[in-house]
Design a protein around this motif. Structure first.
Motif, PDB file in Angstrom:
ATOM      1  N   LEU A  13      -2.043-111.445  -5.164  1.00  0.00           N
ATOM      2  CA  LEU A  13      -0.745-110.784  -5.158  1.00  0.00           C
ATOM      3  C   LEU A  13      -0.556-110.023  -6.467  1.00  0.00           C
ATOM      4  CD1 LEU A  13       2.088-110.382  -3.877  1.00  0.00           C
ATOM      5  CD2 LEU A  13       2.752-112.529  -4.978  1.00  0.00           C
ATOM      6  N   VAL A  14      -0.166-108.775  -6.363  1.00  0.00           N
ATOM      7  CA  VAL A  14       0.055-107.939  -7.542  1.00  0.00           C
ATOM      8  C   VAL A  14       1.539-107.873  -7.881  1.00  0.00           C
ATOM      9  CG1 VAL A  14      -0.155-105.610  -8.479  1.00  0.00           C
ATOM     10  CG2 VAL A  14      -1.988-106.550  -7.048  1.00  0.00           C
ATOM     11  N   ALA A  15       2.347-107.565  -6.878  1.00  0.00           N
ATOM     12  CA  ALA A  15       3.784-107.419  -7.099  1.00  0.00           C
ATOM     13  C   ALA A  15       4.508-107.578  -5.777  1.00  0.00           C
ATOM     14  CB  ALA A  15       4.104-106.055  -7.708  1.00  0.00           C
ATOM     15  N   SER A  16       5.747-108.049  -5.850  1.00  0.00           N
ATOM     16  CA  SER A  16       6.552-108.182  -4.645  1.00  0.00           C
ATOM     17  C   SER A  16       7.990-107.761  -4.957  1.00  0.00           C
ATOM     18  CB  SER A  16       6.529-109.621  -4.122  1.00  0.00           C
ATOM     19  OG  SER A  16       7.150-110.499  -5.052  1.00  0.00           O
ATOM     20  N   MET A  17       8.702-107.423  -3.896  1.00  0.00           N
ATOM     21  CA  MET A  17      10.101-107.057  -4.053  1.00  0.00           C
ATOM     22  C   MET A  17      10.886-107.604  -2.871  1.00  0.00           C
ATOM     23  SD  MET A  17      11.931-103.411  -4.860  1.00  0.00           S
ATOM     24  CE  MET A  17      11.813-103.637  -6.635  1.00  0.00           C
ATOM     25  N   SER A  18      11.988-108.267  -3.187  1.00  0.00           N
ATOM     26  CA  SER A  18      12.818-108.846  -2.148  1.00  0.00           C
ATOM     27  C   SER A  18      13.699-107.784  -1.503  1.00  0.00           C
ATOM     28  CB  SER A  18      13.696-109.939  -2.747  1.00  0.00           C
ATOM     29  OG  SER A  18      14.658-109.350  -3.624  1.00  0.00           O
ATOM     30  N   THR A  19      14.381-108.181  -0.444  1.00  0.00           N
ATOM     31  CA  THR A  19      15.310-107.255   0.199  1.00  0.00           C
ATOM     32  C   THR A  19      16.432-106.849  -0.757  1.00  0.00           C
ATOM     33  OG1 THR A  19      16.519-109.139   1.102  1.00  0.00           O
ATOM     34  CG2 THR A  19      14.846-108.149   2.513  1.00  0.00           C
ATOM     35  N   GLY A  20      16.716-107.696  -1.705  1.00  0.00           N
ATOM     36  CA  GLY A  20      17.760-107.392  -2.686  1.00  0.00           C
ATOM     37  C   GLY A  20      17.276-106.619  -3.887  1.00  0.00           C
ATOM     38  N   GLY A  21      15.996-106.281  -3.902  1.00  0.00           N
ATOM     39  CA  GLY A  21      15.463-105.469  -4.990  1.00  0.00           C
ATOM     40  C   GLY A  21      14.942-106.241  -6.181  1.00  0.00           C
ATOM     41  N   ILE A  22      14.783-107.549  -6.039  1.00  0.00           N
ATOM     42  CA  ILE A  22      14.231-108.349  -7.135  1.00  0.00           C
ATOM     43  C   ILE A  22      12.714-108.186  -7.134  1.00  0.00           C
ATOM     44  CG2 ILE A  22      14.003-110.631  -8.154  1.00  0.00           C
ATOM     45  CD1 ILE A  22      16.841-109.626  -8.152  1.00  0.00           C
ATOM     46  N   ALA A  23      12.169-107.787  -8.278  1.00  0.00           N
ATOM     47  CA  ALA A  23      10.727-107.547  -8.392  1.00  0.00           C
ATOM     48  C   ALA A  23      10.054-108.666  -9.178  1.00  0.00           C
ATOM     49  CB  ALA A  23      10.467-106.212  -9.078  1.00  0.00           C
ATOM     50  N   LEU A  24       8.890-109.069  -8.712  1.00  0.00           N
ATOM     51  CA  LEU A  24       8.071-110.063  -9.399  1.00  0.00           C
ATOM     52  C   LEU A  24       6.658-109.520  -9.532  1.00  0.00           C
ATOM     53  CD1 LEU A  24       9.289-113.280  -7.540  1.00  0.00           C
ATOM     54  CD2 LEU A  24       9.897-112.569  -9.861  1.00  0.00           C
ATOM     55  N   TYR A  25       6.000-109.887 -10.639  1.00  0.00           N
ATOM     56  CA  TYR A  25       4.681-109.335 -10.925  1.00  0.00           C
ATOM     57  C   TYR A  25       3.691-110.413 -11.330  1.00  0.00           C
ATOM     58  CZ  TYR A  25       7.317-104.983 -11.219  1.00  0.00           C
ATOM     59  OH  TYR A  25       8.124-103.907 -10.943  1.00  0.00           O
ATOM     60  N   ALA A  26       2.430-110.158 -11.029  1.00  0.00           N
ATOM     61  CA  ALA A  26       1.357-110.984 -11.574  1.00  0.00           C
ATOM     62  C   ALA A  26       1.299-110.740 -13.077  1.00  0.00           C
ATOM     63  CB  ALA A  26       0.026-110.607 -10.925  1.00  0.00           C
ATOM     64  N   ASP A  27       0.932-111.775 -13.813  1.00  0.00           N
ATOM     65  CA  ASP A  27       0.877-111.651 -15.271  1.00  0.00           C
ATOM     66  C   ASP A  27      -0.032-110.513 -15.718  1.00  0.00           C
ATOM     67  OD1 ASP A  27       1.077-115.239 -15.981  1.00  0.00           O
ATOM     68  OD2 ASP A  27       2.641-113.748 -15.594  1.00  0.00           O
ATOM     69  N   SER A  28      -1.098-110.284 -14.967  1.00  0.00           N
ATOM     70  CA  SER A  28      -2.097-109.292 -15.366  1.00  0.00           C
ATOM     71  C   SER A  28      -1.579-107.855 -15.316  1.00  0.00           C
ATOM     72  CB  SER A  28      -3.342-109.411 -14.486  1.00  0.00           C
ATOM     73  OG  SER A  28      -2.994-109.218 -13.122  1.00  0.00           O
ATOM     74  N   VAL A  29      -0.465-107.627 -14.624  1.00  0.00           N
ATOM     75  CA  VAL A  29       0.031-106.253 -14.484  1.00  0.00           C
ATOM     76  C   VAL A  29       1.425-106.063 -15.075  1.00  0.00           C
ATOM     77  CG1 VAL A  29      -1.348-105.975 -12.396  1.00  0.00           C
ATOM     78  CG2 VAL A  29       1.091-106.523 -12.194  1.00  0.00           C
ATOM     79  N   LYS A  30       2.024-107.123 -15.572  1.00  0.00           N
ATOM     80  CA  LYS A  30       3.364-107.014 -16.144  1.00  0.00           C
ATOM     81  C   LYS A  30       3.387-105.995 -17.273  1.00  0.00           C
ATOM     82  CE  LYS A  30       5.240-111.605 -15.144  1.00  0.00           C
ATOM     83  NZ  LYS A  30       5.596-112.933 -15.709  1.00  0.00           N
ATOM     84  N   GLY A  31       4.411-105.145 -17.233  1.00  0.00           N
ATOM     85  CA  GLY A  31       4.544-104.117 -18.256  1.00  0.00           C
ATOM     86  C   GLY A  31       3.759-102.853 -17.968  1.00  0.00           C
ATOM     87  N   ARG A  32       2.866-102.897 -16.979  1.00  0.00           N
ATOM     88  CA  ARG A  32       2.057-101.718 -16.638  1.00  0.00           C
ATOM     89  C   ARG A  32       2.365-101.194 -15.244  1.00  0.00           C
ATOM     90  NH1 ARG A  32      -3.309-102.131 -16.143  1.00  0.00           N
ATOM     91  NH2 ARG A  32      -3.296-104.316 -15.491  1.00  0.00           N
ATOM     92  N   PHE A  33       2.635-102.086 -14.309  1.00  0.00           N
ATOM     93  CA  PHE A  33       2.887-101.700 -12.925  1.00  0.00           C
ATOM     94  C   PHE A  33       4.371-101.874 -12.608  1.00  0.00           C
ATOM     95  CE2 PHE A  33      -1.559-102.727 -10.961  1.00  0.00           C
ATOM     96  CZ  PHE A  33      -2.155-101.961 -11.952  1.00  0.00           C
ATOM     97  N   THR A  34       4.867-101.022 -11.708  1.00  0.00           N
ATOM     98  CA  THR A  34       6.249-101.120 -11.248  1.00  0.00           C
ATOM     99  C   THR A  34       6.291-100.961  -9.737  1.00  0.00           C
ATOM    100  OG1 THR A  34       7.072-100.159 -13.320  1.00  0.00           O
ATOM    101  CG2 THR A  34       8.578-100.205 -11.435  1.00  0.00           C
ATOM    102  N   ILE A  35       6.869-101.946  -9.071  1.00  0.00           N
ATOM    103  CA  ILE A  35       7.065-101.869  -7.633  1.00  0.00           C
ATOM    104  C   ILE A  35       8.491-101.384  -7.374  1.00  0.00           C
ATOM    105  CG2 ILE A  35       7.785-104.291  -7.427  1.00  0.00           C
ATOM    106  CD1 ILE A  35       6.392-104.347  -4.675  1.00  0.00           C
ATOM    107  N   SER A  36       8.632-100.543  -6.347  1.00  0.00           N
ATOM    108  CA  SER A  36       9.955-100.072  -5.958  1.00  0.00           C
ATOM    109  C   SER A  36       9.951 -99.831  -4.454  1.00  0.00           C
ATOM    110  CB  SER A  36      10.327 -98.791  -6.713  1.00  0.00           C
ATOM    111  OG  SER A  36       9.408 -97.752  -6.448  1.00  0.00           O
ATOM    112  N   ARG A  37      11.134 -99.675  -3.909  1.00  0.00           N
ATOM    113  CA  ARG A  37      11.233 -99.454  -2.464  1.00  0.00           C
ATOM    114  C   ARG A  37      12.336 -98.462  -2.179  1.00  0.00           C
ATOM    115  NH1 ARG A  37      12.343-104.982   0.305  1.00  0.00           N
ATOM    116  NH2 ARG A  37      12.620-103.672   2.138  1.00  0.00           N
ATOM    117  N   SER A  38      12.138 -97.710  -1.100  1.00  0.00           N
ATOM    118  CA  SER A  38      13.162 -96.825  -0.577  1.00  0.00           C
ATOM    119  C   SER A  38      13.404 -97.213   0.870  1.00  0.00           C
ATOM    120  CB  SER A  38      12.723 -95.358  -0.654  1.00  0.00           C
ATOM    121  OG  SER A  38      13.607 -94.539   0.090  1.00  0.00           O
ATOM    122  N   ASN A  39      14.509 -97.876   1.112  1.00  0.00           N
ATOM    123  CA  ASN A  39      14.808 -98.266   2.488  1.00  0.00           C
ATOM    124  C   ASN A  39      15.094 -97.047   3.357  1.00  0.00           C
ATOM    125  OD1 ASN A  39      14.479-100.969   1.841  1.00  0.00           O
ATOM    126  ND2 ASN A  39      16.656-101.271   1.379  1.00  0.00           N
TER     127      ASN A  39
END
Length: 122
Positions: free
Chosen positions: A47-73
């Motif tokens: 798992l690299v990154a996830s985002m909840s329906t409410g927009g809460i993002a979580l990241y693997a330690d290896s990508v924190k600060g470098r990767f950004t997950i986002s969504r457009s409903n």
């Protein structure tokens, strides 16, 4: 029929950036958690990154600060902005839809994209 279609992968030099996209169809996108996974050569899928329906993002330690997950409903799309890429980021990246959270842990849902290759040259 649910379909997830990824795009945006490619070859990039170390230190560069890429933006992955995953467009969903056949499902109410806004009601589902989303995530990006990757599988490098000879490695297990992680798992690299996830985002909840409410927009809460979580990241693997290896990508924190470098990767950004986002969504457009509105666009039924999940993105992964990847900056400061490293050779260790080389992998096939897949989006996942429909996962559930147990606390802060994302468990993958049943829907997967076909994957897009990201290759980082050093």
């Amino acid at each position: 029929q649910v379909q997830l279609v990824e795009s945006g992968g490619g070859l990039v030099q170390a230190g560069g950036s890429l933006r992955l996209s995953c467009v969903a169809s056949g499902i109410t996108f806004a009601l589902n958690g989303v995530a990006w996974y990757r599988q490098g050569p000879g490695k297990e899928r992680t798992l690299v990154a996830s985002m909840s329906t409410g927009g809460i993002a979580l990241y693997a330690d290896s990508v924190k600060g470098r990767f950004t997950i986002s969504r457009s409903n509105a666009r039924n799309t999940v993105y992964l902005q990847m900056n400061s890429l490293e050779s260790e980021d080389t992998a096939v990246y897949c989006c996942n839809l429909g996962g559930r959270y147990t606390g802060s842990t994302y468990a993958s849902g049943r829907y997967w994209g076909q994957g897009t290759q990201v290759t980082v040259s050093s």
